[in-house]
Design a protein around this motif. Structure first.
Motif, PDB file in Angstrom:
ATOM      1  N   ARG A 189      31.002  70.935 111.251  1.00 21.33           N
ATOM      2  CA  ARG A 189      31.761  72.052 110.663  1.00 21.33           C
ATOM      3  C   ARG A 189      32.503  71.548 109.671  1.00 21.33           C
ATOM      4  O   ARG A 189      32.622  72.122 108.555  1.00 21.33           O
ATOM      5  CB  ARG A 189      32.547  73.039 111.601  1.00 21.33           C
ATOM      6  N   GLU A 209      30.380  70.462 106.752  1.00 24.26           N
ATOM      7  CA  GLU A 209      29.663  71.667 106.118  1.00 24.26           C
ATOM      8  C   GLU A 209      30.637  72.130 105.102  1.00 24.26           C
ATOM      9  O   GLU A 209      30.546  72.506 104.194  1.00 24.26           O
ATOM     10  CB  GLU A 209      29.165  72.807 107.183  1.00 24.26           C
ATOM     11  N   ASN A 210      31.806  72.616 105.651  1.00 27.79           N
ATOM     12  CA  ASN A 210      32.816  73.238 104.857  1.00 27.79           C
ATOM     13  C   ASN A 210      33.326  72.292 103.695  1.00 27.79           C
ATOM     14  O   ASN A 210      33.555  72.891 102.591  1.00 27.79           O
ATOM     15  CB  ASN A 210      34.284  73.416 105.811  1.00 27.79           C
ATOM     16  N   LEU A 224      31.627  70.226 101.993  1.00 27.71           N
ATOM     17  CA  LEU A 224      30.445  70.132 101.139  1.00 27.71           C
ATOM     18  C   LEU A 224      30.566  71.304 100.370  1.00 27.71           C
ATOM     19  O   LEU A 224      30.380  71.260  99.011  1.00 27.71           O
ATOM     20  CB  LEU A 224      29.118  69.991 101.765  1.00 27.71           C
ATOM     21  N   ALA A 225      30.572  72.503 101.025  1.00 30.16           N
ATOM     22  CA  ALA A 225      30.814  73.720 100.398  1.00 30.16           C
ATOM     23  C   ALA A 225      31.963  73.873  99.413  1.00 30.16           C
ATOM     24  O   ALA A 225      31.948  74.325  98.362  1.00 30.16           O
ATOM     25  CB  ALA A 225      30.877  74.825 101.349  1.00 30.16           C
ATOM     26  N   VAL A 226      33.058  73.262  99.847  1.00 27.97           N
ATOM     27  CA  VAL A 226      34.469  73.235  98.867  1.00 27.97           C
ATOM     28  C   VAL A 226      33.858  72.446  97.773  1.00 27.97           C
ATOM     29  O   VAL A 226      34.350  72.756  96.665  1.00 27.97           O
ATOM     30  CB  VAL A 226      35.548  72.838  99.687  1.00 27.97           C
ATOM     31  N   LYS A 240      31.233  71.575  96.425  1.00 31.45           N
ATOM     32  CA  LYS A 240      30.249  72.156  95.337  1.00 31.45           C
ATOM     33  C   LYS A 240      31.059  73.415  94.685  1.00 31.45           C
ATOM     34  O   LYS A 240      30.863  73.391  93.527  1.00 31.45           O
ATOM     35  CB  LYS A 240      29.210  72.821  96.150  1.00 31.45           C
ATOM     36  N   TYR A 241      31.909  74.126  95.305  1.00 29.42           N
ATOM     37  CA  TYR A 241      32.612  75.170  94.760  1.00 29.42           C
ATOM     38  C   TYR A 241      33.689  74.606  93.566  1.00 29.42           C
ATOM     39  O   TYR A 241      33.768  75.313  92.288  1.00 29.42           O
ATOM     40  CB  TYR A 241      33.575  76.001  95.894  1.00 29.42           C
ATOM     41  N   ILE A 286      34.421  79.342 106.008  1.00 34.65           N
ATOM     42  CA  ILE A 286      34.489  78.936 104.775  1.00 34.65           C
ATOM     43  C   ILE A 286      34.909  80.104 103.706  1.00 34.65           C
ATOM     44  O   ILE A 286      35.619  79.630 102.658  1.00 34.65           O
ATOM     45  CB  ILE A 286      33.224  78.397 104.320  1.00 34.65           C
ATOM     46  N   ASP A 287      34.680  81.156 103.861  1.00 33.22           N
ATOM     47  CA  ASP A 287      35.069  82.202 102.961  1.00 33.22           C
ATOM     48  C   ASP A 287      36.750  82.156 102.839  1.00 33.22           C
ATOM     49  O   ASP A 287      37.124  82.402 101.824  1.00 33.22           O
ATOM     50  CB  ASP A 287      34.470  83.532 103.569  1.00 33.22           C
ATOM     51  N   ILE A 304      37.767  78.950 100.744  1.00 36.25           N
ATOM     52  CA  ILE A 304      37.482  79.114  99.420  1.00 36.25           C
ATOM     53  C   ILE A 304      38.479  80.198  98.770  1.00 36.25           C
ATOM     54  O   ILE A 304      38.963  79.894  97.699  1.00 36.25           O
ATOM     55  CB  ILE A 304      35.916  79.588  99.092  1.00 36.25           C
TER      56      ILE A 304
END
Length: 140
Positions: free
Chosen positions: A7, A10-11, A13-15, A17-18, A124-125, A128
């Motif tokens: 987790r 995943e979080n 990587l998403a951050v 990329k954002y 993650i929402d 972000i």
């Protein structure tokens, strides 16, 4: 622990990329990004649970913007720790390394615009959204 690390990764990587796509961000350092110069090494070393939860980035509004960003966070805690289940953030140039001159910061590898995130396991929402509103408060 392995579920928690998945987790975190995943979080993070998403951050990353954002942040990489945000106009207020000058650069992003995360080994899981395809653009990372460390990606090949990270692919070889980090197996099974992602690339970890640490992300650093440079904010276009520099030292003062970095300070305002961290002060504007609501979900993230402003702490020097890393690896907590909750998200943490720090702007080293105005906290842990505040006694250093700009030249000393550069020599130490701590750019004045750098913010370090230890991305937690929250939604993650929510993560972000907190970053987005803090970037706005930072004037970025």
């Amino acid at each position: 622990l392995h579920l928690r690390m998945e987790r975190h990764s995943e979080n993070a990587l998403a951050v990353a990329k954002y942040l990489e796509s945000h106009p207020a961000v000058a650069w992003v350092n995360y080994p899981g990004l395809d653009s990372s110069p460390d990606k090949a090494v990270a692919d070889r070393i980090f197996t099974g649970h992602g690339y970890g939860g640490l992300v650093s980035f440079g904010i276009t509004t520099g030292r003062e913007g970095g300070k305002r960003f961290v002060e504007g966070l609501e979900l993230f805690s402003h702490l020097a720790n890393i690896g907590d289940a909750k998200s943490l953030a720090i702007h080293n140039a105005t906290t842990t390394h505040s006694q250093l001159t700009p030249d000393e910061l550069e020599a130490a590898g701590v750019p004045e615009d750098m913010i370090r995130l230890s991305v937690g396991i929250e939604s993650i929402d929510d993560i972000i959204a907190d970053i987005e509103q803090a970037l706005a408060k930072a004037g970025a």
